[in-house]
Enzyme design. Structure first.
Site, PDB file in Angstrom:
ATOM      1  N   GLU A  56       0.840  -1.205   0.000  1.00  0.00           N
ATOM      2  CA  GLU A  56       0.000   0.000   0.000  1.00  0.00           C
ATOM      3  C   GLU A  56       0.875   1.256   0.000  1.00  0.00           C
ATOM      4  O   GLU A  56       0.562   2.245  -0.664  1.00  0.00           O
ATOM      5  CB  GLU A  56      -0.888   0.046   1.260  1.00  0.00           C
ATOM      6  N   CYS A  79      -2.493  -3.701   7.243  1.00  0.00           N
ATOM      7  CA  CYS A  79      -2.110  -3.922   8.645  1.00  0.00           C
ATOM      8  C   CYS A  79      -2.463  -2.713   9.477  1.00  0.00           C
ATOM      9  O   CYS A  79      -2.583  -1.591   8.993  1.00  0.00           O
ATOM     10  CB  CYS A  79      -0.611  -4.228   8.743  1.00  0.00           C
ATOM     11  N   CYS A  88      -0.450   0.544   7.686  1.00  0.00           N
ATOM     12  CA  CYS A  88      -0.931   0.920   6.353  1.00  0.00           C
ATOM     13  C   CYS A  88      -2.316   1.536   6.457  1.00  0.00           C
ATOM     14  O   CYS A  88      -2.680   2.396   5.653  1.00  0.00           O
ATOM     15  CB  CYS A  88      -0.987  -0.318   5.461  1.00  0.00           C
ATOM     16  N   TRP A 173      20.397 -39.222 -12.665  1.00  0.00           N
ATOM     17  CA  TRP A 173      19.177 -38.496 -12.388  1.00  0.00           C
ATOM     18  C   TRP A 173      18.007 -39.259 -12.966  1.00  0.00           C
ATOM     19  O   TRP A 173      18.091 -39.708 -14.103  1.00  0.00           O
ATOM     20  CB  TRP A 173      19.237 -37.101 -13.028  1.00  0.00           C
ATOM     21  N   ARG A 210      20.065 -22.946  -7.588  1.00  0.00           N
ATOM     22  CA  ARG A 210      21.163 -22.510  -8.466  1.00  0.00           C
ATOM     23  C   ARG A 210      20.813 -22.725  -9.933  1.00  0.00           C
ATOM     24  O   ARG A 210      19.877 -23.448 -10.265  1.00  0.00           O
ATOM     25  CB  ARG A 210      22.472 -23.218  -8.115  1.00  0.00           C
ATOM     26  N   ALA A 288       9.370 -38.800   4.073  1.00  0.00           N
ATOM     27  CA  ALA A 288       8.101 -38.403   3.438  1.00  0.00           C
ATOM     28  C   ALA A 288       6.954 -39.272   3.961  1.00  0.00           C
ATOM     29  O   ALA A 288       5.859 -38.774   4.241  1.00  0.00           O
ATOM     30  CB  ALA A 288       8.220 -38.530   1.924  1.00  0.00           C
ATOM     31  N   GLY A 289       7.234 -40.582   4.122  1.00  0.00           N
ATOM     32  CA  GLY A 289       6.216 -41.491   4.661  1.00  0.00           C
ATOM     33  C   GLY A 289       5.773 -41.056   6.049  1.00  0.00           C
ATOM     34  O   GLY A 289       4.579 -41.054   6.369  1.00  0.00           O
TER      35      GLY A 289
HETATM   36  N1  LIG Z   1      13.546 -39.785  -5.990  1.00  0.00           N
HETATM   37  C1  LIG Z   1      13.448 -38.892  -5.054  1.00  0.00           C
HETATM   38  O1  LIG Z   1      12.655 -37.950  -5.129  1.00  0.00           O
HETATM   39  C2  LIG Z   1      14.319 -39.033  -3.865  1.00  0.00           C
HETATM   40  C3  LIG Z   1      14.420 -37.962  -2.967  1.00  0.00           C
HETATM   41  C4  LIG Z   1      15.217 -38.124  -1.859  1.00  0.00           C
HETATM   42  C5  LIG Z   1      15.885 -39.331  -1.657  1.00  0.00           C
HETATM   43  N2  LIG Z   1      15.769 -40.332  -2.558  1.00  0.00           N
HETATM   44  C6  LIG Z   1      16.448 -41.607  -2.368  1.00  0.00           C
HETATM   45  O2  LIG Z   1      16.028 -42.140  -1.119  1.00  0.00           O
HETATM   46  C7  LIG Z   1      17.066 -42.939  -0.580  1.00  0.00           C
HETATM   47  C8  LIG Z   1      17.209 -42.627   0.909  1.00  0.00           C
HETATM   48  O3  LIG Z   1      16.016 -43.049   1.533  1.00  0.00           O
HETATM   49  P1  LIG Z   1      15.719 -42.903   3.077  1.00  0.00           P
HETATM   50  O4  LIG Z   1      14.308 -43.285   3.265  1.00  0.00           O
HETATM   51  O5  LIG Z   1      16.769 -43.556   3.878  1.00  0.00           O
HETATM   52  O6  LIG Z   1      15.981 -41.339   3.278  1.00  0.00           O
HETATM   53  P2  LIG Z   1      15.298 -40.206   4.141  1.00  0.00           P
HETATM   54  O7  LIG Z   1      13.844 -40.384   4.221  1.00  0.00           O
HETATM   55  O8  LIG Z   1      15.876 -38.951   3.619  1.00  0.00           O
HETATM   56  O9  LIG Z   1      15.930 -40.413   5.581  1.00  0.00           O
HETATM   57  C9  LIG Z   1      15.364 -41.288   6.491  1.00  0.00           C
HETATM   58  C10 LIG Z   1      16.040 -41.097   7.819  1.00  0.00           C
HETATM   59  O10 LIG Z   1      15.639 -39.863   8.413  1.00  0.00           O
HETATM   60  C11 LIG Z   1      15.803 -39.979   9.789  1.00  0.00           C
HETATM   61  N3  LIG Z   1      14.650 -39.493  10.520  1.00  0.00           N
HETATM   62  C12 LIG Z   1      14.693 -38.704  11.599  1.00  0.00           C
HETATM   63  N4  LIG Z   1      13.493 -38.468  12.072  1.00  0.00           N
HETATM   64  C13 LIG Z   1      12.626 -39.142  11.315  1.00  0.00           C
HETATM   65  C14 LIG Z   1      11.219 -39.307  11.349  1.00  0.00           C
HETATM   66  N5  LIG Z   1      10.450 -38.694  12.286  1.00  0.00           N
HETATM   67  N6  LIG Z   1      10.650 -40.105  10.439  1.00  0.00           N
HETATM   68  C15 LIG Z   1      11.369 -40.702   9.487  1.00  0.00           C
HETATM   69  N7  LIG Z   1      12.734 -40.592   9.393  1.00  0.00           N
HETATM   70  C16 LIG Z   1      13.343 -39.815  10.316  1.00  0.00           C
HETATM   71  C17 LIG Z   1      15.991 -41.459  10.100  1.00  0.00           C
HETATM   72  O11 LIG Z   1      17.364 -41.679  10.388  1.00  0.00           O
HETATM   73  P3  LIG Z   1      17.870 -41.526  11.902  1.00  0.00           P
HETATM   74  O12 LIG Z   1      17.060 -42.533  12.689  1.00  0.00           O
HETATM   75  O13 LIG Z   1      19.312 -41.777  11.865  1.00  0.00           O
HETATM   76  O14 LIG Z   1      17.531 -40.134  12.295  1.00  0.00           O
HETATM   77  C18 LIG Z   1      15.628 -42.148   8.795  1.00  0.00           C
HETATM   78  O15 LIG Z   1      16.301 -43.356   8.581  1.00  0.00           O
HETATM   79  C19 LIG Z   1      18.287 -42.647  -1.395  1.00  0.00           C
HETATM   80  O16 LIG Z   1      18.530 -43.759  -2.243  1.00  0.00           O
HETATM   81  C20 LIG Z   1      17.921 -41.455  -2.220  1.00  0.00           C
HETATM   82  O17 LIG Z   1      18.539 -41.482  -3.479  1.00  0.00           O
HETATM   83  C21 LIG Z   1      14.993 -40.199  -3.663  1.00  0.00           C
END
Ligand SMILES: NC(=O)c1ccc[n+]([C@@H]2O[C@H](COP(=O)([O-])OP(=O)(O)OC[C@H]3O[C@@H](n4cnc5c(N)ncnc54)[C@H](OP(=O)(O)O)[C@@H]3O)[C@@H](O)[C@H]2O)c1
EC number: 3.5.4.26
Length: 353
Positions: A56, A79, A88, A173, A210, A288-289
């Protein structure tokens, strides 16, 4: 110049607001268009960075005396508090505008009240013009203000058969350079990029924004966050290269969650305190899970390459689903081809009780 409608002016204000995406946090993005008494555009502005002038104020400065008797069209309620800049609402009253049109009311308890101040000064105030569009443009900030933790986008890359790496662990990749450039553009709009320590150990990513062709770094970099219960991130990991701020979030610092990893709600709360409004969760499959199982993902962005691996880790692990009735249903909002790959955007549907 021809006069424009209030609706048209709001469309433009939303466009202007978007220019601040990625640089205004912890503040919202805001755009403003000032019309004079004849409906001609006499000022335009957007909030470009925290601590800088509000939209604004920029538009009022452009309009000068022509603001008097005119209409301010603004994407977020002006605000009403003295922060790093003065309110504002007061500036609009002093400029003598006759009407203020707002898309979205301000949910922030410390800044709200602008509409009431304007009305008590005799200014006509209308709220709700192009509200859904303005909401969408400011979704990370609005979500954070309303519920207390940042907006989380889970991004992943996979083959058409859902593999995130090959059987031998290689994953660079999976997708094309065009898709990876798209990811860098997405990173540039968020405040933090989050990965699990598993990804750091496997891929040693930089996680910076980057130029992929010449490697040059963007001026503004999101905070890099490694979720690492026991602090296993190596001292020479690329995320520690000093190219951007990095936080290795350990269980000792953040707290331990029910599955023994870092407590994810506490992690998000801590990120909010650090000014983060939008988070890009870049994996890996296990982290992610855990985010999905806890209902902490707001948007999914999947890059699917037209390739097949037939073996190798899945894009997602342990999302708390054991039978089809528990599947996390998504609503598709966009499907775009990026180079040879597909970018699919979807929103998790809210689950019943
Ligand atoms: N294609 C894609 O988009 C993509 C992206 C990323 C990675 N990747 C691939 O994924 C693979 C790695 O997989 P990943 O499952 O081991 O990796 P991740 O999900 O990055 O790491 C998992 C680790 O995070 C830690 N963590 C800490 N707090 C957590 C929580 N609350 N919940 C879950 N995990 C927690 C744990 O280790 P601690 O218990 O030691 O803390 C766990 O083993 C590699 O091969 C990589 O290339 C692919």
């Amino acid at each position: 110049m021809a006069s424009v409608s209030v609706d048209e002016a709001m469309r433009r204000a939303i466009e202007l607001a978007a220019r601040g995406l990625g640089t205004t946090s912890p503040n919202p993005v805001v755009g403003c268009v000032l019309l004079d008494a004849d409906g001609e555009v006499v000022g335009e502005g957007f909030h470009a960075y925290a601590g800088g002038p509000h939209a604004e104020i920029v538009a009022l400065a452009q309009a000068g005396k022509r603001a008097k008797g005119g209409t301010a069209v603004v994407t977020l309620e002006p605000c009403d508090h003295v922060g790093r800049t003065s309110p504002c609402s007061t500036a609009l009253v002093q400029a003598g505008v006759a009407r203020v049109v707002i898309a979205v009311p301000d949910p922030n308890p410390v800044a709200t009240g602008g509409a009431a101040t304007l009305r008590s000064a005799g200014i006509r105030v209308d709220v709700g013009v192009r509200e859904a569009e303005a909401e969408a443009g400011n979704v990370a900030w609005l979500t954070t203000m309303r519920r207390g933790w940042p907006y989380v986008i889970w991004k992943y890359a996979a083959t058409l058969d859902g593999r995130s790496a090959a059987a031998d662990g290689t994953s660079m990749w999976i997708t094309s350079e065009a898709a990876r450039m798209d990811v860098h553009a997405l990173r540039a709009t968020v405040d933090a990029v989050v990965v699990g320590v598993g990804t750091v150990l496997a891929d040693d990513p930089r996680l910076t924004v980057r130029n992929l062709r010449d490697g040059s770094l963007a001026i503004r970099q999101p905070l890099r966050v490694v979720v690492d219960s026991a602090g296993r991130t190596p001292g020479d990991a690329r995320v520690r290269d000093g190219a951007a701020r990095t936080w290795v979030a350990t269980a000792a610092e953040v707290g331990t969650g029910p599955d023994g990893g870092v407590d994810l709600p506490a992690l998000l709360a801590a990120l909010r305190t650090r000014g983060v409004r939008a988070v890009l969760l870049e994996g890996g499959p296990r982290l992610a899970g855990a985010f999905l199982a806890a209902g902490l993902v707001d948007r999914v962005v999947g890059y699917l390459a037209p390739r097949l691996l037939g073996a190798g880790p899945a894009a997602l692990v342990d999302a708390g689903v054991s039978t089809i009735a528990e599947a996390i249903d998504l609503e598709l909002t966009d499907v775009t081809q990026v180079g040879p790959d597909l970018r699919i955007t979807a929103l998790p549907r809210k689950r019943e009780g």
